[in-house]
Write a protein that holds these residues in place. Structure first.
Motif, PDB file in Angstrom:
ATOM      1  N   PRO A  53      23.770  32.238  35.590  1.00  0.00           N
ATOM      2  CA  PRO A  53      24.418  33.204  36.478  1.00  0.00           C
ATOM      3  C   PRO A  53      25.056  34.346  35.669  1.00  0.00           C
ATOM      4  CG  PRO A  53      25.884  31.363  36.074  1.00  0.00           C
ATOM      5  CD  PRO A  53      24.633  31.081  35.273  1.00  0.00           C
ATOM      6  N   ALA A  54      25.315  35.475  36.355  1.00  0.00           N
ATOM      7  CA  ALA A  54      25.917  36.622  35.684  1.00  0.00           C
ATOM      8  C   ALA A  54      26.610  37.524  36.695  1.00  0.00           C
ATOM      9  CB  ALA A  54      24.845  37.419  34.940  1.00  0.00           C
ATOM     10  N   HIS A  55      27.621  38.242  36.199  1.00  0.00           N
ATOM     11  CA  HIS A  55      28.299  39.251  37.015  1.00  0.00           C
ATOM     12  C   HIS A  55      27.377  40.454  37.235  1.00  0.00           C
ATOM     13  CE1 HIS A  55      32.541  37.950  37.377  1.00  0.00           C
ATOM     14  NE2 HIS A  55      32.303  37.286  36.243  1.00  0.00           N
ATOM     15  N   LYS A  56      27.821  41.345  38.098  1.00  0.00           N
ATOM     16  CA  LYS A  56      27.191  42.655  38.215  1.00  0.00           C
ATOM     17  C   LYS A  56      27.445  43.430  36.919  1.00  0.00           C
ATOM     18  CE  LYS A  56      28.893  42.735  42.974  1.00  0.00           C
ATOM     19  NZ  LYS A  56      29.977  41.715  42.771  1.00  0.00           N
ATOM     20  N   PHE A  57      26.624  44.420  36.665  1.00  0.00           N
ATOM     21  CA  PHE A  57      26.908  45.332  35.560  1.00  0.00           C
ATOM     22  C   PHE A  57      28.040  46.275  35.957  1.00  0.00           C
ATOM     23  CE2 PHE A  57      26.109  49.368  33.273  1.00  0.00           C
ATOM     24  CZ  PHE A  57      26.318  48.907  31.984  1.00  0.00           C
ATOM     25  N   LEU A  58      27.990  46.787  37.192  1.00  0.00           N
ATOM     26  CA  LEU A  58      29.038  47.670  37.709  1.00  0.00           C
ATOM     27  C   LEU A  58      30.005  46.834  38.529  1.00  0.00           C
ATOM     28  CD1 LEU A  58      26.777  50.627  38.900  1.00  0.00           C
ATOM     29  CD2 LEU A  58      27.927  50.368  36.706  1.00  0.00           C
ATOM     30  N   ARG A  59      31.292  47.060  38.329  1.00  0.00           N
ATOM     31  CA  ARG A  59      32.271  46.227  39.038  1.00  0.00           C
ATOM     32  C   ARG A  59      33.426  47.058  39.603  1.00  0.00           C
ATOM     33  NH1 ARG A  59      36.745  45.454  35.915  1.00  0.00           N
ATOM     34  NH2 ARG A  59      36.548  45.534  33.640  1.00  0.00           N
ATOM     35  N   ALA A  60      33.144  48.270  40.002  1.00  0.00           N
ATOM     36  CA  ALA A  60      34.213  49.158  40.461  1.00  0.00           C
ATOM     37  C   ALA A  60      35.006  48.577  41.617  1.00  0.00           C
ATOM     38  CB  ALA A  60      33.623  50.507  40.864  1.00  0.00           C
ATOM     39  N   PHE A  61      34.359  47.807  42.503  1.00  0.00           N
ATOM     40  CA  PHE A  61      35.050  47.352  43.708  1.00  0.00           C
ATOM     41  C   PHE A  61      35.169  45.834  43.788  1.00  0.00           C
ATOM     42  CE2 PHE A  61      33.336  51.575  44.838  1.00  0.00           C
ATOM     43  CZ  PHE A  61      34.547  52.221  45.076  1.00  0.00           C
ATOM     44  N   ASP A  62      35.020  45.139  42.652  1.00  0.00           N
ATOM     45  CA  ASP A  62      35.305  43.707  42.614  1.00  0.00           C
ATOM     46  C   ASP A  62      36.815  43.532  42.495  1.00  0.00           C
ATOM     47  OD1 ASP A  62      32.639  42.983  42.751  1.00  0.00           O
ATOM     48  OD2 ASP A  62      32.392  42.853  40.582  1.00  0.00           O
ATOM     49  N   SER A  63      37.435  42.866  43.449  1.00  0.00           N
ATOM     50  CA  SER A  63      38.897  42.858  43.521  1.00  0.00           C
ATOM     51  C   SER A  63      39.556  41.827  42.608  1.00  0.00           C
ATOM     52  CB  SER A  63      39.350  42.610  44.969  1.00  0.00           C
ATOM     53  OG  SER A  63      39.001  41.304  45.391  1.00  0.00           O
ATOM     54  N   ASP A  64      38.892  40.688  42.356  1.00  0.00           N
ATOM     55  CA  ASP A  64      39.505  39.629  41.560  1.00  0.00           C
ATOM     56  C   ASP A  64      38.407  38.965  40.732  1.00  0.00           C
ATOM     57  OD1 ASP A  64      40.541  37.193  40.589  1.00  0.00           O
ATOM     58  OD2 ASP A  64      41.881  36.953  42.308  1.00  0.00           O
TER      59      ASP A  64
END
Length: 302
Positions: free
Chosen positions: A250-261
């Motif tokens: 698994p992996a995060h998004k590359f862009l995270r401008a609107f990930d709150s936590d």
């Protein structure tokens, strides 16, 4: 130096916490007599982008980006999950400002929920229910257009949006929810825990559509398990990841401008990955993965 890089990478997930995959044990997701329903996809926008924009992975592959709504045909009435754009989409984008338009483009590439439903032989007036994975503007824009729909929103998500006053606030356009204010129904995940998810909410009480918590992208982000025909089950996972690849790695998004936590999001991604490993019979559908969405039946007039 690392602090400077983190500050500069506001939109980049390089400094996100690691994803820990829980040792989840697979259990029965729904009773054997859970109601089966038909579901189909209403495509509202598609684009071709580098996969590296959608997931933090070095890759030259392409990403079939999409924004879509899901129509679920239940005996209690038609349910629309994430009715992305309303007829006011052009005005919404212009008023949100140049940054949003630079990222998201103009209304010319987008189809409102009403037009998409009409092309599929549906009428917005026939939607009796709407549900959202989260409150960001590209998932709620059509709520006001679904004028007869009872709108189901996780209580945590609705509480998070209440202080917002700007036209575009934390990725939310509050007027989308206000247009449906008299039809909002908030729910909690007070049902039994299943498949590693800490709680549930059964929308119709028959196992056909079950909401599960996926906090992190927003505080009340929600996944919807939909029991399809012939034993098929879909998990519509919202923006926990933008791509199926993000669940798979698994992996995060590359862009995270609107990930709150990011800590909560890391836990939710890990939980999704464990779910994928333990429940290969369920199809995980991230909200912006065009390939995953295209695996569903298209909503076509019959």
């Amino acid at each position: 130096m690392s602090r400077i890089l983190c500050a500069l990478s506001l939109f980049v997930v390089a400094c996100a916490p690691p994803i820990v995959v829980p040792d989840a044990k697979a259990v029965a997701m729904t009773p054997r007599d859970a109601r089966e329903v038909e579901a189909c996809v209403l495509m509202l926008e598609t684009d071709d982008r580098p996969v590296s924009q959608g997931v933090a992975e070095a890759s030259s592959a392409r990403w079939k980006y999409a924004i879509a709504a899901i129509a679920v045909k239940h005996p209690a009435g038609l349910l629309i999950i994430d009715p992305g754009f309303g007829e006011s989409i052009g005005d919404d984008l212009r008023r949100a400002g140049p940054f949003v338009m630079a990222v998201m483009g103009t209304e010319r590439t987008k189809t409102s929920i009403g037009k998409a439903m009409a092309a599929a032989g549906m009428d917005v007036a026939d939607a009796r229910f709407a549900a959202i994975t989260h409150a960001h503007w590209d998932h709620t824009g059509g709520l006001g257009d679904l004028r007869n729909a009872r709108v189901l929103v996780a209580k945590t998500e609705l509480e998070w949006t209440r202080p917002f006053t700007r036209f575009f606030d934390h990725g939310v356009m509050p007027h989308h929810l206000k247009r449906a204010k008299e039809r909002l129904f908030e729910f909690e995940f007070s049902g039994p825990a299943i498949d590693g998810f800490e709680g549930t909410f059964d929308l119709f009480g028959d196992g056909a559509v079950v909401a599960v918590p996926l906090p992190g992208h927003t505080p009340g982000s929600t996944g919807f398990l939909v029991r399809g025909p012939k034993g098929v089950t879909w998990l519509f996972s919202g923006d926990t990841t933008w791509t199926f690849r993000g669940v798979e790695l698994p992996a995060h998004k590359f862009l995270r401008a609107f990930d709150s936590d990011l800590d909560a999001l890391s836990s939710s991604i890990g939980r999704l990955h464990a779910f994928l490993e333990n429940r290969p019979d369920v199809k995980v559908i991230p909200a912006h993965d065009g390939d995953a969405l295209s695996a569903l039946p298209r909503c076509d007039p019959r």
